[in-house]
Write an enzyme that holds these catalytic residues in place. Sequence first.
Site, PDB file in Angstrom:
ATOM      1  CB  CYS A   1      -0.966  -0.009   1.168  1.00 43.45           C
ATOM      2  SG  CYS A   1      -0.171  -0.401   2.721  1.00 43.45           S
TER       3      CYS A   1
ATOM      4  CB  SER B   1      12.168  52.744  46.741  1.00 44.27           C
ATOM      5  OG  SER B   1      11.279  52.246  47.695  1.00 44.27           O
TER       6      SER B   1
END
Lengths: 876, 91
Positions: A253, A547
Amino acid sequence: MAQNHAELDRDRIEYLDGLVGQAGIAAAVFTQYTQEDVDRIVKAIVLAGLEQAQALAQLAIEETRLGLFEDKVIKNMVALEFVYDYVRDKPSVGVIREYPERGLAEVAEPVGVILSLTPVTNPTSTVLFKCIMAIKTRNAVVFAAHPKAWRCCQETVRIMYEAAVKHGAPEGVFGCVEAPTIPDNVYLMHHPEIRLIDATGGPGAVKAAYSSGKPALGVGAGNTPVYLEKTAQVDMAVVDIITSKTFDNGTICASEQTVVIDDEIYDVVLEKFAELGSHICSEQETATLGRVVINAETGAMQPMAVGQKALDIARFCGLRVAAETKLLIAPIAGVGREYPLSVEKLFPVLAVYRAKSTEEALRVCIDVNHAGGLGHTAVIFSRNEEIIGQFSEAINAGRIIVNSPGSIGALGGVYNDMVPTFSFGCGTGGGNSTTDNVNMYHYLNLKRVARRTQAHMWFRIPNQIYFNRNAVENLRQFASRSTVIVTNPQLEQMGHVELVRRAIPANTPIRVLSIPDAEPELRVVLEGVEALRMQEADQIIALGGGSVIDAAKLMKLMYLCPEADLEELAAPFLDIRKRVVRFPAGNGKTVRLIAIPTTSGTGSEVTPFAVLIDRARGRKVTLADYSLSPDVAIVDPQFVMSMPKRLTADTGIDCLTHALEAGVSIHASPYTDTNAMQAIRMAFQYLPVAYEKPMDEAARSMMHNAACIAAMAFSNASVGVNHALAHAVGARFGISHGRANGLMLPHVLAYNAAVPAKFMPSPNQRAYTAHKKYAMVADLLGLGGETIAEKVDKLVAATEELLERVEMPRSIREMGIGEEEFERAIPELVKYAFDDPSWRSNPRMPLVSELAELLRKAYRGRRVRETVGAMEGARV
Amino acid sequence: MTSHAERVELDPECPARGVREAAEKVKGGGEVVLEFGGVLRMDAAAAKALEELAGVAEGCEGRIVLRGVKIGIYRVLKQLRLERRVTIVCE
């Protein structure tokens, strides 16, 4: 017995049950066999098969009337020799693969009784192949052959079975259904003792197998397109195609169905085909062929043509061809129902198509592929790697065969190194579960044995840390073409910036960038980046509290990687090694970041974290990556001598919380423990002194160092649930970070010291040790106590005393927050805390209810020793 | 286990023979103890014979006790669902 089937009589059912029953016993008994046992039996059946390869081919030809004897012999030989060559040295019993570096092993487990459907086109070779696979994997098989090929299959099974049992295989290991029918197959497919269906057959059988509800291996129909591209070696391609398409009269196939040929070579190719014994059909002949060999209604090939010789097919169709004709070539102008020969043809008829361009060729190949061949096989002849790549991308096929024959190429092991097989998986395109060449591994359940692994850990800190008074003088050693000092206005006023300026080598261009004394927002960061650009800075000195240092970290990131998306980089993660978002590597430019802290708490001078305020969404985001860590930290106490008392207390308690949480973190290591323990000892000893005698430089210096040392610990071990709760409370009620930490700390210590309701998954932890770590801290502080529980109590009490000594509020209530307001806020606080990544390294996994209860305790602020009880559970 | 149990020592080379013998002994509804201690591997004949023996015992309310069953053989019994039809005694 399977569910009764109306179309089968009792005798037939008993017969089928008997076959399956025997196979069931054999499969069970087979589980006891060793690798040596199965290898011995496999070799014996292969030898027995080789001896009978010709006889079996003859039987197949006689029974099926399909194909060619010579090729059937070759197929049998390939099924035996090539498959044996593939399996012979491969382990299939016990541990078959090991990955020691990953702590993984795979152990083979047989699947049990297999129902095997075999095709009419390759009957004996498929049975031989499956017998080898079954013995190799210690499985039993019941064969249900195609009704038109069952006798030759039964004889094949008999030969294999006798050889197998003679060499020790369990009786009943192979069975073969005599005169099988579709109702037999349906009955067997639903039989409870059948564990796996391996269906190598037509689409109907495969679909029935998959519909049975049983695990199934199936193959799909093919319709192999071939692209004969203009750079191909035409002589080789034509020979290969003829070899393949005529092999066993085209019954494989995977054989070629439509050859799409580039216009430039089309005529040469057809001449070559004709020269080598192919008949090139005229338009009328092609039409006649299409009418005869293809069913006009269904579009499928006529069974009478399958596996027949080209001459016989020509004769059926009334075509006049030369006696030596081996292949009929039918030119077609398209794909689809109007072009009947564009479908699968398991006989030596080959369609050809003239393509004007590569694009057209690829399009037609896709059309052929979709006309019944999805997932199966495709072939390309080309020397252009780019086009081979395009073809491989465009075509949906489990096997893409390059410069070799389709049918024999797809079988594997002859023209390429694919696994030898007689069963082609076609993936979802063909309605199958795999695109593999079905092989022995599909007959095994693989058990993965996964051993506990210990993730590699790390201890990462800045390369250089300078400390003690006048450490700032070390700035002199850092040459810079241009420096930006990031700071805040107060520090400028206090003269700290001037101290720094004086320590920078003379003639260094310096720009001072003063930013607001608050957690940075994106606007501030971007303004900083602009300043860095204008200054063409190669050095940033961050002088300030957490900060300012965080802002400088982000400025550096955005300066080096302007494309960085801070929002995306802040995406949450569980394990930094597996995080979704990767920080950018930069563009090769280097910028030195020197951090000089002016508070003794955050430790930002050595941490890989930076907090950014997202004003638009009213939230803080924390970015974490070691690329954010400063390159140099200067921990000089002269910058903290003037810290106000309250800030001293807040930052000092923040430092202590960092150390206590890092100490019991699930990421704690001996490296972080060393730092955490030292920082705890220093904080307990020097924080009260620094608080009560602000000008005591020794105490200030020790607290400044303690903050840095604690940060080295939590940079690598992270923090815990205390920080998650403090972030929530701080954000909601505007309480400073250190203060919020202090409000939670004694309660969290007691909480972590108790038996957890839920343990935190952690491969690096071999036991729950938080309570023992706290007891170790108590010993280090000389707090006394005999048992672990007593020592934990003493640590909690000492922490409370320290909080009181530095005049920290002892309850959230004291902060002026009403009880009703607080109760209303609890759901939001809990959600905020649970979203916070900090708790993910906590030793105890917090339940939402526990977070709420911890918040209530902090609100009430009773002494922990009075509240230890129901929630914490039993003492460890 | 009762004191009236009949004991059958299985031949490691041919366990099926002993299992078949046991069928006679259990027919009266008694108890038969099959000593598997020496049996390293159960072959298909023994498995089949044991299936039949279990059937006989079930028909006459007899009891089959297996002793000394190695783990590989226990897997075979389990796969054939035989372990529920006999009593397996661990040493």
